[in-house]
Scaffold this active site. Structure first.
Site, PDB file in Angstrom:
ATOM      1  CG  PHE A 130      -1.846   1.227   1.196  1.00 13.07           C
ATOM      2  CD1 PHE A 130      -2.999   1.212   0.419  1.00 13.07           C
ATOM      3  CD2 PHE A 130      -1.529   2.383   1.900  1.00 13.07           C
ATOM      4  CE1 PHE A 130      -3.829   2.325   0.360  1.00 13.07           C
ATOM      5  CE2 PHE A 130      -2.356   3.496   1.843  1.00 13.07           C
ATOM      6  CZ  PHE A 130      -3.509   3.466   1.073  1.00 13.07           C
ATOM      7  CG  ASP A 215       5.537   3.329   1.879  1.00 11.64           C
ATOM      8  OD1 ASP A 215       5.575   3.984   2.932  1.00 11.64           O
ATOM      9  OD2 ASP A 215       4.503   3.194   1.192  1.00 11.64           O
ATOM     10  CE  LYS A 244      -0.812   5.977   7.577  1.00 10.83           C
ATOM     11  NZ  LYS A 244      -0.573   5.148   6.415  1.00 10.83           N
TER      12      LYS A 244
HETATM   13  C1  LIG Z   1      -0.782   5.432   4.973  1.00 12.78           C
HETATM   14  C2  LIG Z   1       0.253   4.937   4.028  1.00 12.78           C
HETATM   15  C3  LIG Z   1       0.538   5.606   2.827  1.00 12.78           C
HETATM   16  C4  LIG Z   1      -0.265   6.772   2.340  1.00 12.78           C
HETATM   17  O1  LIG Z   1      -0.199   7.866   3.194  1.00 12.78           O
HETATM   18  P1  LIG Z   1      -1.295   9.043   3.050  1.00 12.78           P
HETATM   19  O2  LIG Z   1      -0.832  10.050   4.061  1.00 12.78           O
HETATM   20  O3  LIG Z   1      -2.613   8.432   3.373  1.00 12.78           O
HETATM   21  O4  LIG Z   1      -1.217   9.533   1.670  1.00 12.78           O
HETATM   22  C5  LIG Z   1       1.577   5.124   2.047  1.00 12.78           C
HETATM   23  N1  LIG Z   1       2.293   4.056   2.420  1.00 12.78           N
HETATM   24  C6  LIG Z   1       2.050   3.388   3.561  1.00 12.78           C
HETATM   25  C7  LIG Z   1       2.906   2.217   3.935  1.00 12.78           C
HETATM   26  C8  LIG Z   1       1.012   3.795   4.404  1.00 12.78           C
HETATM   27  O5  LIG Z   1       0.763   3.108   5.521  1.00 12.78           O
END
Ligand SMILES: *Cc1c(COP(=O)(O)O)cnc(C)c1O
Length: 395
Positions: A130, A215, A244
């Site tokens: 994701f 990521d 986050k």
């Molecule tokens: C939440 C998340 C995203 C996307 O972040 P947003 O602030 O919602 O755009 C991308 N990668 C990972 C692993 C995430 O948990």
């Protein structure tokens, strides 16, 4: 018109909170919920942390926004601190995780472009990934449910099964620019990438002139007991997206890069209006003050072990509810034997908030400041919910 004036994109729980204190959320009727959803790994320091409240309100008295037309001292400071505590030499600030990923993907393509390989623009990603909800990041994530109905998938992403190194090696071609991976998959079901696999990815990138992109939007900023999850494996990337937890609830993200990887990002090629704004930088610096303080991350690791051991005990006790406990640090997952939505709802009935994930997992993402007492409290609530679910399964 149905329900409300909002887009119907979210399946919201019927709860509305008025305030938060540490690991607790308090609803409009004064009911207290133990928050182990943590705003999906965003509330790294819980709710209303005094250091964050004062950093934000002090900055709010002085200056909110000037744009990136000018120097922003908070940006320089936060970038220097991220660089001093990671593999990186350079930082670009964004407002969200998806934007941090977009920046990482663009930076990788530009690197290849300025290195004499304009034909290399493709990124290899992994099933269950994701990376956000923009057009490029849904293509990177490759999940059919997020791509459906949005027109042709953005070109330049090739997905291979999680952990399938043979498929990965086959997927590397003359147009490949980068490999993108979450060191611990969050939404995909709290799956940790084995160290040996990260090492192999690093080797393959070096061998083929590709960039390794992590990521760490969910698993970064202390979540695993290290500032960054990749430190556990000791395998550094060339680029990394974070978001986050670094904002602790204030919307922000960043793309970190080595000097070499950032070599194509010259003046004018990328930009943002809000990214790195003084309010976000004040909060980000305050989050780092706490997370980098002596002993904080060791405490996260110690508490994570306590929690994981307790969960393992519950898995032994309630095998008809809990199949397995997985994850790293305070990014933990319960793989359920019953539908995860049902388990998450049963936990909510015990006033414990959690987040469902892929692979029938319930995610537990307590604030990093969680206390031993709160961990024991949460274990008690999980035990009560599991006991109810296992009697209903037996009936
Ligand atoms: C939440 C998340 C995203 C996307 O972040 P947003 O602030 O919602 O755009 C991308 N990668 C990972 C692993 C995430 O948990």
């Amino acid at each position: 018109m149905s329900g409300s004036a909002l887009f119907e994109t979210f399946a919201r729980a019927p709860l509305s909170f008025e305030r938060g204190e540490g690991c607790w959320l308090i609803d409009e009727r004064g009911q207290r919920y133990l928050d182990f959803a943590g705003g999906i790994a965003v509330n790294s320091l819980g709710h209303s942390h005094p250091a964050l409240v004062s950093a934000l309100t002090e900055q709010a008295q002085k200056l909110w926004h000037v744009s990136n037309l000018y120097e922003i001292p908070g940006q320089r400071r936060l970038a220097e601190r991220l660089v001093a505590n990671s593999f990186a030499d350079k930082v670009f600030f964004t407002n969200s995780g998806a934007e941090a990923l977009e920046c990482a993907i663009k930076t990788a393509r530009r690197y290849q472009y300025v290195s004499g390989h304009p034909e290399r623009f493709r990124t290899i990603t992994f099933e269950g990934a994701f990376h956000g909800r923009t057009l490029a990041t849904i293509a990177a994530g490759g999940q059919a449910k997020y791509l459906e109905g949005f027109g042709p998938k953005v070109d330049g992403f090739d997905q291979v099964p999680f952990g399938d190194m043979e498929a990965l090696e086959k997927a590397i071609g003359p147009e490949t620019a980068a490999i993108l991976i979450e060191p611990v998959q969050g939404e995909g079901g709290v799956r940790e990438v084995p160290t040996a696999m990260l090492k192999r990815l690093r080797e393959l990138c070096d061998q083929h002139g590709l960039l390794l992109v992590y990521d760490e939007v969910q698993c970064g900023i202390g979540r695993t007991g290290k500032l960054f999850a990749y430190e556990r494996a000791g395998v550094a990337p060339d680029l990394m997206a974070i978001a986050k937890g670094i904002g602790g609830g204030f919307p922000m993200g960043a793309c970190l890069a080595t000097d070499d990887a950032a070599s194509g990002m010259t003046p004018g090629v990328h930009g943002t209006t809000f990214g790195g704004n003084p309010l976000a930088m004040a909060v980000g610096n305050a989050v780092l003050d706490v997370v980098l303080a002596d002993g904080f991350l060791d405490e996260v690791a110690r508490k994570a072990l306590l929690f994981k051991q307790g969960l393992a005990g519950l898995a032994d006790e309630f095998p008809e509810v809990i199949e397995e406990v997985r994850g790293a640090g305070l990014l933990l997952g319960i793989k359920c034997r019953q539908p995860n939505a049902k388990v998450s709802a049963a936990l909510r009935d015990e006033k414990l908030l959690t987040v469902p994930a892929g692979d029938n997992v319930v995610r537990l993402l307590p604030p990093l400041i969680v206390g031993d007492e709160e961990i024991r409290d949460a274990l008690g609530r999980i035990r009560a919910a599991a006991a109810r679910l296992s009697t209903s399964a037996a009936a």
